[in-house]
Design a protein around this motif. Structure first.
Motif, PDB file in Angstrom:
ATOM      1  N   ARG A 115       0.858  -1.189   0.000  1.00 30.38           N
ATOM      2  CA  ARG A 115       0.000   0.000   0.000  1.00 30.38           C
ATOM      3  C   ARG A 115       0.892   1.237   0.000  1.00 30.38           C
ATOM      4  O   ARG A 115       1.828   1.349   0.808  1.00 30.38           O
ATOM      5  N   GLN A 116       0.585   2.165  -0.918  1.00 29.34           N
ATOM      6  CA  GLN A 116       1.413   3.361  -1.062  1.00 29.34           C
ATOM      7  C   GLN A 116       0.632   4.608  -0.648  1.00 29.34           C
ATOM      8  O   GLN A 116      -0.589   4.630  -0.663  1.00 29.34           O
ATOM      9  N   GLY A 117       1.360   5.649  -0.320  1.00 25.82           N
ATOM     10  CA  GLY A 117       0.765   6.917   0.085  1.00 25.82           C
ATOM     11  C   GLY A 117       1.776   7.689   0.912  1.00 25.82           C
ATOM     12  O   GLY A 117       2.924   7.258   1.069  1.00 25.82           O
ATOM     13  N   PRO A 118       1.409   8.824   1.473  1.00 24.77           N
ATOM     14  CA  PRO A 118       0.118   9.503   1.325  1.00 24.77           C
ATOM     15  C   PRO A 118       0.096  10.360   0.056  1.00 24.77           C
ATOM     16  O   PRO A 118       1.122  10.526  -0.606  1.00 24.77           O
ATOM     17  N   ILE A 119      -1.081  10.927  -0.272  1.00 24.18           N
ATOM     18  CA  ILE A 119      -1.197  11.802  -1.419  1.00 24.18           C
ATOM     19  C   ILE A 119      -0.852  13.227  -1.017  1.00 24.18           C
ATOM     20  O   ILE A 119      -0.807  13.561   0.167  1.00 24.18           O
ATOM     21  N   THR A 121      -1.548  17.538  -1.984  1.00 23.95           N
ATOM     22  CA  THR A 121      -2.458  18.486  -2.618  1.00 23.95           C
ATOM     23  C   THR A 121      -1.788  19.846  -2.720  1.00 23.95           C
ATOM     24  O   THR A 121      -1.286  20.367  -1.720  1.00 23.95           O
ATOM     25  N   SER A 122      -1.772  20.413  -3.909  1.00 23.79           N
ATOM     26  CA  SER A 122      -1.217  21.749  -4.124  1.00 23.79           C
ATOM     27  C   SER A 122      -2.138  22.789  -3.493  1.00 23.79           C
ATOM     28  O   SER A 122      -3.358  22.770  -3.717  1.00 23.79           O
ATOM     29  N   LEU A 123      -1.579  23.709  -2.729  1.00 19.26           N
ATOM     30  CA  LEU A 123      -2.393  24.713  -2.055  1.00 19.26           C
ATOM     31  C   LEU A 123      -2.973  25.729  -3.020  1.00 19.26           C
ATOM     32  O   LEU A 123      -4.085  26.229  -2.823  1.00 19.26           O
ATOM     33  N   ASP A 124      -2.235  26.072  -4.095  1.00 17.03           N
ATOM     34  CA  ASP A 124      -2.706  27.137  -4.978  1.00 17.03           C
ATOM     35  C   ASP A 124      -3.697  26.655  -6.032  1.00 17.03           C
ATOM     36  O   ASP A 124      -4.642  27.365  -6.383  1.00 17.03           O
ATOM     37  N   THR A 125      -3.518  25.430  -6.542  1.00  8.92           N
ATOM     38  CA  THR A 125      -4.422  24.930  -7.593  1.00  8.92           C
ATOM     39  C   THR A 125      -5.251  23.726  -7.155  1.00  8.92           C
ATOM     40  O   THR A 125      -6.059  23.242  -7.933  1.00  8.92           O
ATOM     41  N   ARG A 126      -5.050  23.259  -5.921  1.00  8.65           N
ATOM     42  CA  ARG A 126      -5.767  22.101  -5.370  1.00  8.65           C
ATOM     43  C   ARG A 126      -5.544  20.840  -6.198  1.00  8.65           C
ATOM     44  O   ARG A 126      -6.401  19.947  -6.253  1.00  8.65           O
ATOM     45  N   MET A 127      -4.430  20.763  -6.887  1.00  8.24           N
ATOM     46  CA  MET A 127      -4.092  19.572  -7.668  1.00  8.24           C
ATOM     47  C   MET A 127      -3.653  18.454  -6.735  1.00  8.24           C
ATOM     48  O   MET A 127      -2.806  18.657  -5.859  1.00  8.24           O
ATOM     49  N   ILE A 128      -4.207  17.270  -6.950  1.00  8.81           N
ATOM     50  CA  ILE A 128      -3.872  16.094  -6.144  1.00  8.81           C
ATOM     51  C   ILE A 128      -2.907  15.204  -6.914  1.00  8.81           C
ATOM     52  O   ILE A 128      -3.109  14.931  -8.097  1.00  8.81           O
ATOM     53  N   ARG A 129      -1.856  14.772  -6.242  1.00  7.24           N
ATOM     54  CA  ARG A 129      -0.897  13.820  -6.798  1.00  7.24           C
ATOM     55  C   ARG A 129      -0.768  12.644  -5.848  1.00  7.24           C
ATOM     56  O   ARG A 129      -0.679  12.835  -4.633  1.00  7.24           O
ATOM     57  N   ALA A 130      -0.739  11.447  -6.421  1.00  8.20           N
ATOM     58  CA  ALA A 130      -0.446  10.285  -5.594  1.00  8.20           C
ATOM     59  C   ALA A 130       1.058  10.207  -5.326  1.00  8.20           C
ATOM     60  O   ALA A 130       1.483   9.956  -4.202  1.00  8.20           O
ATOM     61  N   GLY A 131       1.844  10.410  -6.376  1.00  5.15           N
ATOM     62  CA  GLY A 131       3.290  10.413  -6.219  1.00  5.15           C
ATOM     63  C   GLY A 131       3.865   9.095  -5.751  1.00  5.15           C
ATOM     64  O   GLY A 131       4.869   9.065  -5.026  1.00  5.15           O
ATOM     65  N   TRP A 132       3.262   7.986  -6.169  1.00  4.22           N
ATOM     66  CA  TRP A 132       3.711   6.680  -5.707  1.00  4.22           C
ATOM     67  C   TRP A 132       5.006   6.259  -6.403  1.00  4.22           C
ATOM     68  O   TRP A 132       5.316   6.705  -7.515  1.00  4.22           O
ATOM     69  N   ASP A 133       5.708   5.370  -5.733  1.00  4.39           N
ATOM     70  CA  ASP A 133       6.887   4.772  -6.345  1.00  4.39           C
ATOM     71  C   ASP A 133       6.454   3.852  -7.483  1.00  4.39           C
ATOM     72  O   ASP A 133       5.375   3.240  -7.422  1.00  4.39           O
ATOM     73  N   PRO A 134       7.300   3.727  -8.505  1.00  2.00           N
ATOM     74  CA  PRO A 134       6.971   2.770  -9.577  1.00  2.00           C
ATOM     75  C   PRO A 134       7.046   1.340  -9.072  1.00  2.00           C
ATOM     76  O   PRO A 134       7.950   0.987  -8.308  1.00  2.00           O
TER      77      PRO A 134
END
Length: 502
Positions: A115-119, A121-134
């Motif tokens: 299980r990967q995480g955490p996600i 969130t960009s403060l200015d654009t509210r963009m969410i990234r998981a950013g998980w390892d390959p």
């Protein structure tokens, strides 16, 4: 990270089929009816086991690729999070294989799960990234061009999809299917935010930017399955030479359009960059036919924002808050809002022939000109209707907007949307280059190809009669356009807009 190479699930490469003469129903081989040859590739064996059996809880297994598309032979990373101890991946190419609608092209070995995480969130654009390892790197060596779903299979039995396009470098002499990952991502609310809403499903808290570094919510490929998959299957069944790309790739490299007989925007292709639009317009003006199999096409003007070198660019669209975009200060005509809105207003109708007007609606599709070549073989009469085929969004010809002329409305469907009476129009025009442009004017067109089958979700109670009609019309336009610029071999449009809207 595990590196995985393609292994021998593909049949030996062959010369491919000769599809130079379009045919409405190719006859499968009598010796092996489950095989169908792909343009320039060997025979693939159809596989009916591509669909998910159970998705389980949202975190059971989910993942994303670090590319929206690859060329055959390129590699891509797959990022997977799962509560299971291990998982496998199967790559299915969507198409037509003598009745089956997918072929198993590749399968991985067992891969350790975590299980990967955490996600983030960009403060200015509210963009969410998981950013998980390959989790593994996959080579598409030997994979034919086409639309794919990668099926993630946890050892717990739960499954999800990851969509991928193995794109064509060139489409000369072929019909080019343009998949719409920018639109897929705009609606993707994985993690809570999309371009439509954020926390509490609030429009005011929506994201201004969405990242491909996260899974798609639900089954993992909702928009592809609902609005694109059935059109891919039908296009392959028609036997015409096909090529594959995405709108984001057309933005980056317009060379894929050079010499294409047709470019097809599939059932829901709302989010375009100005560059993609310019490149598709230039292709039309060079003789490439255009087919719009939906509604609300090319409605939102977006920007692609580069991010980490290994990730696809993010999709930026501030919509009604475009003035808050800091990019606008140095690029005053690049407001990420509707194409028809200022600054830089450029309604989509100058390209598509129709203008997006409303949501939601549900109405019958009503034939206006039964003698039009697109309706050949359907046996329809003027005024004949097909229940529920118009919806949930619709387009119409709008004379006071930039609209090519002459343009012929071939279906003119009365409707009510939010208490207002209007019409949805299917329309056809030809450009000075000879290119034909056909727009269906309803977002349910591709869903109509699945009416009554129970596949890929809701069919809006459309029936088999509607499916047969939509199938025949789509085949007529695909095969007609595959013969080259439509003005050279199909009747010219009869301008009937003054009669309908005068």
């Amino acid at each position: 990270m595990l590196r995985v190479a393609a292994t021998g699930l593909l049949a030996a490469a062959g010369a491919g089929c000769d599809a130079s003469a379009p045919r409405p129903h190719p006859t499968p081989s009598t010796t092996d009816p489950g095989r169908f040859r792909i343009h320039g590739q060997g025979a693939l064996k159809g596989n009916d086991g591509w669909q998910l059996s159970s998705t389980g809880p949202p975190d059971a297994i989910e993942g994303y690729a670090d590319r929206v598309s690859v060329l055959p032979g390129e590699t891509f990373g797959l990022h997977v999070s799962t509560t299971a101890r291990a998982f496998r991946v199967s790559a299915f190419r969507i198409g037509w294989y003598g009745g089956a609608q997918a072929a198993l092209v590749w399968a991985s070995h067992t891969v350790p799960g975590r299980r990967q995480g955490p996600i983030s969130t960009s403060l200015d654009t509210r963009m969410i990234r998981a950013g998980w390892d390959p989790s593994l790197e996959i080579s598409a060596r030997g994979w034919p061009e086409g639309a794919y779903v990668l099926r993630l299979e946890a050892d717990s039995g739960y499954q999800r999809y990851v969509p991928l396009v193995v794109r064509s470098a060139r489409a000369r002499g072929r019909t080019l299917l343009m998949h719409a990952p920018a639109t897929w991502q705009a609606y993707n609310d994985w993690g809570g935010n999309c371009l439509y809403y954020g926390a509490g499903r609030s429009y005011e808290r929506r994201a201004y930017e969405v990242s491909f570094e996260r899974p798609y919510a639900g089954r993992g490929a909702e928009k592809f399955l609902a609005y694109e998959r059935a059109a891919v299957v039908l296009a392959e069944r028609s036997g015409i030479p096909l090529a594959y790309t995405t709108g984001m790739d057309v933005h980056r490299d317009p060379g894929v359009l050079a010499g294409a007989t047709t470019a097809v925007a599939l059932g829901h292709d709302e989010y375009w960059t100005p560059e993609q639009r310019q490149h598709v317009t230039a292709a039309r003006d060079a003789g490439t036919n255009l087919l719009f199999l939906g509604a609300n096409t090319c409605f939102r003007r977006i920007r692609l924002q580069p991010g980490p070198a290994t990730a696809p660019p993010a999709v930026v669209c501030f919509k009604t808050d475009f003035s808050a975009d800091p990019y606008l200060a140095d690029h005053p005509t690049m407001a990420t809002t509707d194409f028809r809105s200022g600054p830089g207003s450029d309604p989509e109708s100058s390209l598509t022939g129709v203008l997006y007007e409303g949501f939601p609606t549900d109405a019958p599709y009503v034939v206006e000109n039964p003698d039009h070549w697109a309706f050949r073989g359907t046996g329809v009469r003027r005024g004949e209707s097909f229940a529920h085929l118009v919806g949930v969004e619709y387009d119409r010809v709008t004379p006071d907007s930039p609209t090519p002329a002459p343009i012929e409305v071939v279906a003119h469907s009365p409707l009510v949307c939010q208490g207002r009476r209007s019409h949805s129009d299917s329309a056809y025009y030809t450009a000075p280059s000879g290119a034909g442009v056909f727009a269906t004017g309803t977002m349910r067109w591709v869903e109509g190809l699945m009416a009554g089958t129970g596949l890929d979700g809701v069919d809006h109670t459309m029936d088999a009669r509607t499916r047969a009609f939509v199938t025949q019309v789509t085949e007529n336009v695909l095969t007609g356009f595959a013969a080259g610029p439509a003005a050279r071999h199909r009747p010219a449009p009869r301008g009937n807009v003054p009669r309908l809207y005068g």
